[in-house]
Design an enzyme around this catalytic site. Structure first.
Site, PDB file in Angstrom:
ATOM      1  N   LYS A 138     -27.532 -12.029  13.221  1.00 58.51           N
ATOM      2  CA  LYS A 138     -26.405 -11.330  13.461  1.00 58.51           C
ATOM      3  C   LYS A 138     -26.378 -10.016  14.166  1.00 58.51           C
ATOM      4  O   LYS A 138     -25.811  -9.984  15.305  1.00 58.51           O
ATOM      5  CB  LYS A 138     -25.469 -11.407  12.299  1.00 58.51           C
ATOM      6  CG  LYS A 138     -23.810 -10.889  12.374  1.00 58.51           C
ATOM      7  CD  LYS A 138     -23.869  -9.479  12.157  1.00 58.51           C
ATOM      8  CE  LYS A 138     -22.628  -9.072  13.034  1.00 58.51           C
ATOM      9  NZ  LYS A 138     -22.367  -7.655  12.523  1.00 58.51           N
ATOM     10  N   ASP A 153     -20.928 -13.941  12.602  1.00 58.86           N
ATOM     11  CA  ASP A 153     -20.469 -13.306  11.298  1.00 58.86           C
ATOM     12  C   ASP A 153     -19.449 -13.873  10.764  1.00 58.86           C
ATOM     13  O   ASP A 153     -19.258 -15.251  10.960  1.00 58.86           O
ATOM     14  CB  ASP A 153     -19.965 -11.804  11.846  1.00 58.86           C
ATOM     15  CG  ASP A 153     -18.838 -12.021  12.555  1.00 58.86           C
ATOM     16  OD1 ASP A 153     -18.008 -12.766  12.422  1.00 58.86           O
ATOM     17  OD2 ASP A 153     -18.790 -10.989  13.574  1.00 58.86           O
TER      18      ASP A 153
END
Length: 215
Positions: free
Chosen positions: A121, A139
């Site tokens: 991420k 996310d």
DNA sequence: AACTCGGGGCA
DNA sequence: TGCCCAGAGTT
């Protein structure tokens, strides 16, 4: 999962709804974005920006961070939660940048995720926003929204990322990433999604499931 | 797969 | 006052 035409329409609507979507973390260099993104885990960008505005003023670059001790950095970022882990990871990350990467932030996934405290991420955020590399950082918002509206149909982050890259044209990856985040924060919220003002309800399975329950 | 880290913003 | 937040490492 949506059909090709529905995906195109959904992406159009997302862009129309969030035309100015962009990264809301404050940064001036790839290194600063890397640090800011590491700090942003389980925190809000408003809090992170408050801390990093002050932090980067005093310590703008990697060489400045190298002079920081663990306790010292902890105090600098204490307003953000999880600050001990984050301080430790950031200092270890800085050390590795010097030792293995000649003091430069690498611009590829493999090297980025080899850094302490950096996962897919965070790496995708840096690639996309600091280096202009097409990327989709999955996310909590991207995961929730894309699976609700049918841009993905997966039970984990890896599959979601894979499906999004397949469903979204490469040149739109970085923008779509921000559309989904903005949508998740402003409309398709986790607990109380504002379906009444959402332009995507036509194809949205989640909306239909809610409507079916009568709520 | 579950657990841990965590102060601040916001309802 | 209680809940939640642009995750990642460890067990």
């Amino acid at each position: 999962m949506l059909k090709k035409k529905e995906i195109e329409k959904t992406l159009e609507l997302l862009e129309k709804t969030h035309p100015t979507a962009h990264c809301e973390l404050n940064f001036r260099t790839p290194f600063q974005l890397l640090v800011a993104t590491m700090l942003s885990a389980q925190s809000t960008d408003k809090t992170v920006n408050k801390v990093t505005d002050r932090l980067f003023e005093k310590y703008p670059a990697l060489e400045d961070f190298l002079k920081l001790g663990q306790e010292e950095l902890e105090q600098e970022i204490k307003e953000i939660g999880l600050y001990r882990n984050k301080a430790k990871n950031i200092l270890a990350m800085c050390s590795k940048l010097v030792k293995k990467f000649n003091g430069e932030v690498p611009a590829n996934m493999e090297d980025l995720v080899s850094l302490p405290g950096v996962g897919r991420k965070t790496a995708n955020v840096v690639l996309s926003n600091a280096f202009g590399v097409p990327a989709i950082a999955v996310d909590t918002h991207v995961f929730r929204v894309s699976n609700r509206i049918g841009l993905a149909e997966a039970d984990n982050v890896e599959k979601t990322e894979e499906q999004l890259m397949k469903n979204i044209p490469r040149e739109k990856w970085s923008k779509a990433h921000h559309w989904l985040i903005w949508h998740g924060r402003r409309i398709c919220e986790a607990r109380k999604p504002k379906c009444e003002i959402c332009p995507l309800t036509e194809y949205c399975k989640y909306y239909k499931s809610i409507a079916a329950k009568g709520k």
